[in-house]
Design a protein around this motif. Sequence first.
Motif, PDB file in Angstrom:
ATOM      1  N   SER A   8     -33.689  20.096 -28.517  1.00 51.47           N
ATOM      2  CA  SER A   8     -33.095  20.836 -29.624  1.00 51.47           C
ATOM      3  C   SER A   8     -31.757  20.227 -30.017  1.00 51.47           C
ATOM      4  O   SER A   8     -31.169  19.445 -29.274  1.00 51.47           O
ATOM      5  N   CYS A   9     -31.313  20.606 -31.192  1.00 47.17           N
ATOM      6  CA  CYS A   9     -30.060  20.106 -31.711  1.00 47.17           C
ATOM      7  C   CYS A   9     -28.994  21.173 -31.525  1.00 47.17           C
ATOM      8  O   CYS A   9     -29.157  22.309 -31.951  1.00 47.17           O
ATOM      9  N   ARG A  10     -27.931  20.808 -30.872  1.00 46.73           N
ATOM     10  CA  ARG A  10     -26.890  21.789 -30.604  1.00 46.73           C
ATOM     11  C   ARG A  10     -26.018  22.034 -31.824  1.00 46.73           C
ATOM     12  O   ARG A  10     -25.257  22.991 -31.866  1.00 46.73           O
ATOM     13  N   ALA A  11     -26.134  21.147 -32.793  1.00 46.39           N
ATOM     14  CA  ALA A  11     -25.319  21.334 -33.992  1.00 46.39           C
ATOM     15  C   ALA A  11     -25.981  22.286 -34.981  1.00 46.39           C
ATOM     16  O   ALA A  11     -25.322  23.144 -35.551  1.00 46.39           O
ATOM     17  N   CYS A  12     -27.303  22.154 -35.149  1.00 43.82           N
ATOM     18  CA  CYS A  12     -27.949  23.010 -36.156  1.00 43.82           C
ATOM     19  C   CYS A  12     -29.014  23.918 -35.579  1.00 43.82           C
ATOM     20  O   CYS A  12     -29.548  24.777 -36.265  1.00 43.82           O
ATOM     21  N   GLY A  13     -29.363  23.742 -34.304  1.00 43.57           N
ATOM     22  CA  GLY A  13     -30.340  24.634 -33.689  1.00 43.57           C
ATOM     23  C   GLY A  13     -31.778  24.202 -33.902  1.00 43.57           C
ATOM     24  O   GLY A  13     -32.704  24.854 -33.426  1.00 43.57           O
ATOM     25  N   HIS A  14     -31.973  23.103 -34.598  1.00 52.46           N
ATOM     26  CA  HIS A  14     -33.332  22.637 -34.857  1.00 52.46           C
ATOM     27  C   HIS A  14     -34.067  22.334 -33.545  1.00 52.46           C
ATOM     28  O   HIS A  14     -33.523  21.698 -32.656  1.00 52.46           O
ATOM     29  N   VAL A  15     -35.292  22.814 -33.432  1.00 53.22           N
ATOM     30  CA  VAL A  15     -36.104  22.565 -32.249  1.00 53.22           C
ATOM     31  C   VAL A  15     -37.320  21.764 -32.671  1.00 53.22           C
ATOM     32  O   VAL A  15     -37.934  22.046 -33.697  1.00 53.22           O
TER      33      VAL A  15
ATOM     34  N   LYS B 232     -31.397  11.096 -33.208  1.00 51.79           N
ATOM     35  CA  LYS B 232     -30.610  11.906 -34.136  1.00 51.79           C
ATOM     36  C   LYS B 232     -31.450  13.098 -34.571  1.00 51.79           C
ATOM     37  O   LYS B 232     -32.669  13.005 -34.648  1.00 51.79           O
ATOM     38  N   CYS B 233     -30.786  14.190 -34.877  1.00 52.37           N
ATOM     39  CA  CYS B 233     -31.504  15.377 -35.317  1.00 52.37           C
ATOM     40  C   CYS B 233     -32.205  15.099 -36.655  1.00 52.37           C
ATOM     41  O   CYS B 233     -31.554  14.697 -37.611  1.00 52.37           O
ATOM     42  N   PRO B 234     -33.539  15.294 -36.696  1.00 53.52           N
ATOM     43  CA  PRO B 234     -34.252  15.050 -37.946  1.00 53.52           C
ATOM     44  C   PRO B 234     -33.840  16.026 -39.047  1.00 53.52           C
ATOM     45  O   PRO B 234     -34.097  15.785 -40.221  1.00 53.52           O
ATOM     46  N   SER B 235     -33.178  17.094 -38.671  1.00 49.56           N
ATOM     47  CA  SER B 235     -32.816  18.088 -39.670  1.00 49.56           C
ATOM     48  C   SER B 235     -31.409  17.875 -40.225  1.00 49.56           C
ATOM     49  O   SER B 235     -31.201  17.902 -41.425  1.00 49.56           O
ATOM     50  N   CYS B 236     -30.424  17.617 -39.312  1.00 55.54           N
ATOM     51  CA  CYS B 236     -29.050  17.518 -39.806  1.00 55.54           C
ATOM     52  C   CYS B 236     -28.396  16.173 -39.498  1.00 55.54           C
ATOM     53  O   CYS B 236     -27.265  15.925 -39.908  1.00 55.54           O
ATOM     54  N   GLY B 237     -29.095  15.336 -38.732  1.00 54.64           N
ATOM     55  CA  GLY B 237     -28.554  14.025 -38.461  1.00 54.64           C
ATOM     56  C   GLY B 237     -27.562  13.975 -37.301  1.00 54.64           C
ATOM     57  O   GLY B 237     -27.057  12.919 -36.951  1.00 54.64           O
TER      58      GLY B 237
HETATM   59 ZN    ZN Z   1     -29.560  19.304 -36.176  1.00 58.90          ZN
END
Ligand code: ZN
Length: 742
Positions: A447-454, A486-491
């Motif tokens: 998961s992404c700790r910046a945007c929560g994307h899982v 990198k987060c696919p949602s927010c980078g």
């Molecule tokens: Zn993210």
Amino acid sequence: MKFANIIVDISLEKLDRTFQYRIPEELQDILKEGMQVRVPFGNGGRILTGYVLELTDNCEWDEGKLKPILGLAEKGIRLEGQLIALAAWMRRTYGSTMNQALKTVLPVKKSVQEKISREVRLAVPREEAEAVLAEMERKHQTARVRILKALLEQASLDYAEAQKALGLTAATARKLTELGLIRIESDTIFRNPIRPSEVQAHPFALYPAQQAIVDDVAARAAAGDLRPSLIHGVTGSGKTEVYMELIASVLEQGKEAIVLIPEIALTFQTVLRFYRRFGDQVSIIHSKLSAGERYDQFERARRGGVKVMIGPRSALFTPFSHLGVIVIDEEHEGSYKSENAPRYHAREAAVERARMCGAFVVLGSATPSVDSYERAREGVYQLYELPLRIENRAMPETEVVDLREELRMGNRSVFSARLKELMEERLRKGGQIMLFLNRRGYAGFVSCRACGHVIKCPHCDVSLSLHHGGRMVCHYCGYQTQAPKKCPSCGSVYIGAFRAGTQQVAEAAAKAFPGARILRMDFDTTRQKGGHERILEAFSRKQADILVGTQMIVKGHDFPGVTLVGVLAADLSLYAGDYRAAERTFQLLVQAAGRAGRGDTPGVAVIQTYSPDHYSIETAAAQDYQAFFEKEMAFRRMMNYPPAAHLMALYLMSEDEEALNRGAERLKVLAAAHTRKEIVLIGPSDPGLSKLKDIYRKVLYLKCTEIAYLTEWKEWLEAELPKEKLLSTFNIQFDMDPVNPF
Ligand code: ZN
Ligand code: ADP
Ligand code: ZN
């Protein structure tokens, strides 16, 4: 029905074999599953008694050659027959050998030497004993005084122990018996694991909401409506009192009761309430009893020495012959699903057992399983709601903290600013705090700790699990992909495996709050016998300020001193990678919140999460079961997960990885050719743990709305297994509608 499948000798090692017989005209309307019948066997003119396992219209052999049943061995169904029929149902429904099913249902006779014990009891009312005691004290009859005093404190003394500890001699025992003051009872040891202390003289008068349930269940039973009842009532709404009242009325009719609870160690306070209400008629079995002790308890029940049996799922098989009610408390608990073949669900097996003997089933929970609630909505169960706490005691407040926001503020500790602030305040005031890590499943999710994307499986809508080498795997379909940098949602680059342990949390708490007394409760600290009790006991005695633990700490136990509960990362169970993850998370969060403020001060529960918008977190924070249920059912319907459809898992296990892979491939090919189009085949793929104790594991899933098709498929495979060499290289276990991740 025209035919009966009969098991002729349950003492044989080869129990799996049933024999088919024709049902003669005169037995057509009489014969029931579980009855004992006489049948001709073999060609030598032998006649054996057997149990009817199944009635069917399917002739498995040449109809002309089938022999008829000769007659009933006895009228009615004996208890044993009933349990055997239940085993047959379990084998059919969940998949196992008949042998495994029978061993699950019938208590294993232990050839332990039956020890003879003698018990010493008062033979006169207390007042009388006290009067005589004074007299004896004057006469300095110290030996007799010692025994009587002990008996005034305890309902009974073990003779052998009294000899050792109180110096009881044969002469003293004889004298006291002659005086009619004591009674010595000898019996085979079937001792109650708990000696009840005082019995509650007058139970509470029920509140109208409670009484209404009791009355309605009775009215329905009188009208022949034995549909299971589901009591949806918040913690503290008085469910346990309702169970006890229903049990009392069953006992009045001379019948018996079974109460299933998830785990004795965690619900000991509830068990004690049953003892206080029903005294010596209550007994328990629990997982730490030896096989012999368990057998003793079952034997006491069979002989009528116990009327209320409390225990985990195996207590369901208590050999009561006049069973009146089966209560299942916390019916949503995963521990009601067996993890050995047959992987039965105690709730479903209870409904089946109750159907066989005309008993009724009562399910209760603050957070019913989606399965049960859906059944209640369909009218299969009767729903009762208790939305308020007794005496309108306040429900805890909840606050959701967005951990993404914390990161943005530069806080990378396990405690959000808000939780830390509340902890400081509670510690200052001497309040107690529970910190809860709802860890579940094995591998971490990404998961992404910046945007929560899982990162989720594009096919199954469950989170992917991180395996070795940065590989992410779907535990249902086997879909794989490499973990992104990198987060696919927010980078953001703050993407990675999400892992946390109770030990780290305890250390962080010690660092953040020097001087606070911290206890930790998890698998490591509770391994020894009595480990749970010791920790919980210490915490309830206020020997610690903070208790850190996994889900173990949120169940059962009341801690009136706790006014703050912190759920450190709700996401841990939310992304466990199985279709029940959201349900489990909702249940854990509501339970955790329920731990705050059981006393007079209203409590606060802080839920930290990277997914504050997830419906299971929003609805748990609002303590809105209905809203949760609607969202969750929509998901299950869309994805065809239970209870919208049935999901049957096949667990394939082998020590030989190569053989497992080859066999799994072969199974896939065979299944593809033999599976009706209504069934969706998924896998075989790697489960959460693809190797456990040196055994390699794979899973194949079958999804279908018709359970009958899945059962048919299972029977087909069972018949196929002995013929297919490749398939015999591994073990297969079936799991119908799995509850716990494999
Ligand atoms: Zn993210
Ligand atoms: P639940 O099982 O739903 O958590 P309980 O049956 O434990 O609820 O009830 C919560 C509390 O209220 C308990 O302390 C219980 O003793 C008390 N209680 C329940 N019913 C009554 C009643 N009818 N009168 C007085 N107290 C009650
Ligand atoms: Zn998938």
